[in-house]
Design an enzyme around this catalytic site. Structure first.
Site, PDB file in Angstrom:
ATOM      1  N   GLU A 248       4.565  -9.485   0.276  1.00 55.68           N
ATOM      2  CA  GLU A 248       4.025  -8.753   1.092  1.00 55.68           C
ATOM      3  C   GLU A 248       3.218  -7.976   0.427  1.00 55.68           C
ATOM      4  O   GLU A 248       1.732  -7.795   0.842  1.00 55.68           O
ATOM      5  CB  GLU A 248       5.283  -8.206   2.578  1.00 55.68           C
ATOM      6  CG  GLU A 248       3.855  -8.076   3.544  1.00 55.68           C
ATOM      7  CD  GLU A 248       4.944  -7.271   4.657  1.00 55.68           C
ATOM      8  OE1 GLU A 248       3.919  -6.832   5.427  1.00 55.68           O
ATOM      9  OE2 GLU A 248       5.946  -6.864   4.846  1.00 55.68           O
ATOM     10  N   ARG A 249       3.240  -6.845   0.273  1.00 56.15           N
ATOM     11  CA  ARG A 249       2.206  -5.587  -0.612  1.00 56.15           C
ATOM     12  C   ARG A 249       1.191  -6.498  -1.253  1.00 56.15           C
ATOM     13  O   ARG A 249       0.343  -6.118  -1.669  1.00 56.15           O
ATOM     14  CB  ARG A 249       3.148  -4.589  -0.611  1.00 56.15           C
ATOM     15  CG  ARG A 249       3.913  -3.567   0.489  1.00 56.15           C
ATOM     16  CD  ARG A 249       4.824  -3.296   0.018  1.00 56.15           C
ATOM     17  NE  ARG A 249       5.722  -2.055   1.627  1.00 56.15           N
ATOM     18  CZ  ARG A 249       6.426  -1.306   1.315  1.00 56.15           C
ATOM     19  NH1 ARG A 249       6.630  -1.242   0.338  1.00 56.15           N
ATOM     20  NH2 ARG A 249       6.335  -1.194   2.493  1.00 56.15           N
TER      21      ARG A 249
END
Length: 385
Positions: A248-249
């Site tokens: 996600e990051r």
């Protein structure tokens, strides 16, 4: 500097995607921003294009790719056109990983074909009104029915990207009380059908940016969820979230990097065309120096982001690595886009110019997926501090 990240297949995909955006997105994007999301059939077009199934195995109808490079190209091409694909980015970027990693064979065969086609759009519901980044403190609960056939879900979620149009939602909830010494235990993930009785979509939230991306509030009142829809092991949800935060990051970092690079392009084009005191704005030393600074900073960021992609593809991108690239990418994007908007003068504040959209859209990148302050804490911990 010449990039070496992509091959001919990647560039062919880029060209196809660029044409798709020009024909299917850009002409209608202003309407999407007014409505707050694309029309539902747009997601079927993305499915036909193959965007949702790039990283899904071939046996379920996907392309079987294992690289995040195609997602990076999507980020670059949407940023280049100053558009988004609505709330659908969480569908392949976040939700697919949960289904592939924790789904049983039966679940994957049941859920993935319609996921890949865009017939069933997914969102993931973690954040709650009173918890924010404190995921272990969530209050949404699910208890097993007396006959053991289903879970009974109650609670609410907020800031859910794609939540308004979602057909199914991966809901993180507490299925057992947390031990006094570890609040992280007892959370689970349920795959919830949005058509279920008691499932309600609340407000479509009005945001500063990303206005073509639906973000909503969800509530659950005695929603019955079949026990077969538990994703992974009961009680392990928090740890699943942690395992997927790296991806996600990285996704957020890639989007921020692409947006910063696009901002420089928009500023170059504008300052070459705009004249002040009889000369192009681009001819002034200040303009040249500002763009030179921005280009150098983005070049350094791009090298870091490309390296992060390679590490991710090799299975070597650590939690701290992902925090570093997200922190640097989102902070650089904020600085660069602000400078590029300034070069537009008053027109930079007008929504008809792409730079204004990028400015508003990018601000949240320092907040979601873990704030910049959280990223610094992760990095500091990795340093042994």
């Amino acid at each position: 500097m010449r990039r070496t990240l992509y091959n001919q297949d990647h560039e062919a995909f880029r060209q196809t995607l660029r044409e798709f955006i020009a024909n299917e997105v850009t002409p209608y994007y202003a309407d999407w921003e007014q409505t707050g999301h694309p029309p539902r059939d747009f997601y079927l077009k993305l499915g036909e294009l193959g965007v949702f199934g790039i990283e899904a195995p071939e046996e379920y109808g996907g392309a079987g790719e294992t690289s995040v490079k195609y997602e990076a190209i999507v980020a670059e091409e949407t940023a280049r056109a100053a558009v988004t694909f609505g709330g659908s980015y969480v569908h392949p970027s976040l939700c697919l990983g949960y289904l592939l990693r924790y789904g049983t064979e039966r679940q994957k065969r049941e859920w993935l074909p319609s996921f890949i086609s865009g017939e069933q759009m997914y969102a993931i519901a973690m954040t709650e009104p009173g918890t924010g980044s404190d995921l272990a403190g969530m209050q949404t609960t699910a208890r097993l029915s007396p006959d053991g056939t289903h879970w009974i879900l109650n609670g609410s979620k907020t800031f859910i990207t794609g939540g308004v149009l979602a057909d199914r939602v991966l809901v993180v909830c507490r299925t057992s009380p947390a031990p006094a010494d570890n609040r992280r235990v007892g959370l689970s993930i349920l795959n919830v059908d949005a058509r279920s009785e008691g499932f309600a979509v609340g407000r479509k939230l009005e945001k500063l940016g990303l206005r073509a991306q639906d973000t909503g509030e969800l509530s659950f009142t005695d929603v019955k969820v079949p026990v077969e829809n538990l994703l992974g092991e009961e009680g392990q949800g928090f740890f699943y979230l942690g395992e997927n935060l790296v991806r996600e990051r990285l996704t957020i970092a890639l989007t921020a990097t692409a947006t910063a690079a696009a901002a420089i392009g928009f500023a170059k084009d504008y300052t070459k065309q705009r004249t002040v005191f009889g000369k192009p704005v681009a001819s002034f030393q200040n303009t040249k120096f500002v763009l030179a600074e921005c280009a150098t900073e983005v070049e350094a960021l791009q090298a870091m982001a490309d390296r992060a992609v390679e590490l991710h593809d090799a299975g070597e991108l650590t939690v701290a690595d992902a925090a570093k690239v997200k922190l640097f990418a989102t902070e650089v994007a904020g600085r660069v886009i602000d400078k590029c908007l300034q070069l537009h003068g008053g027109y930079g504040y007008m929504l008809e110019y792409p730079i204004a959209r990028l400015y508003a859209d990018t601000r949240v990148a320092r907040i979601y997926g873990g704030t910049s302050e959280v990223m610094k804490s992760v990095i500091a911990k990795d340093l042994g501090l």
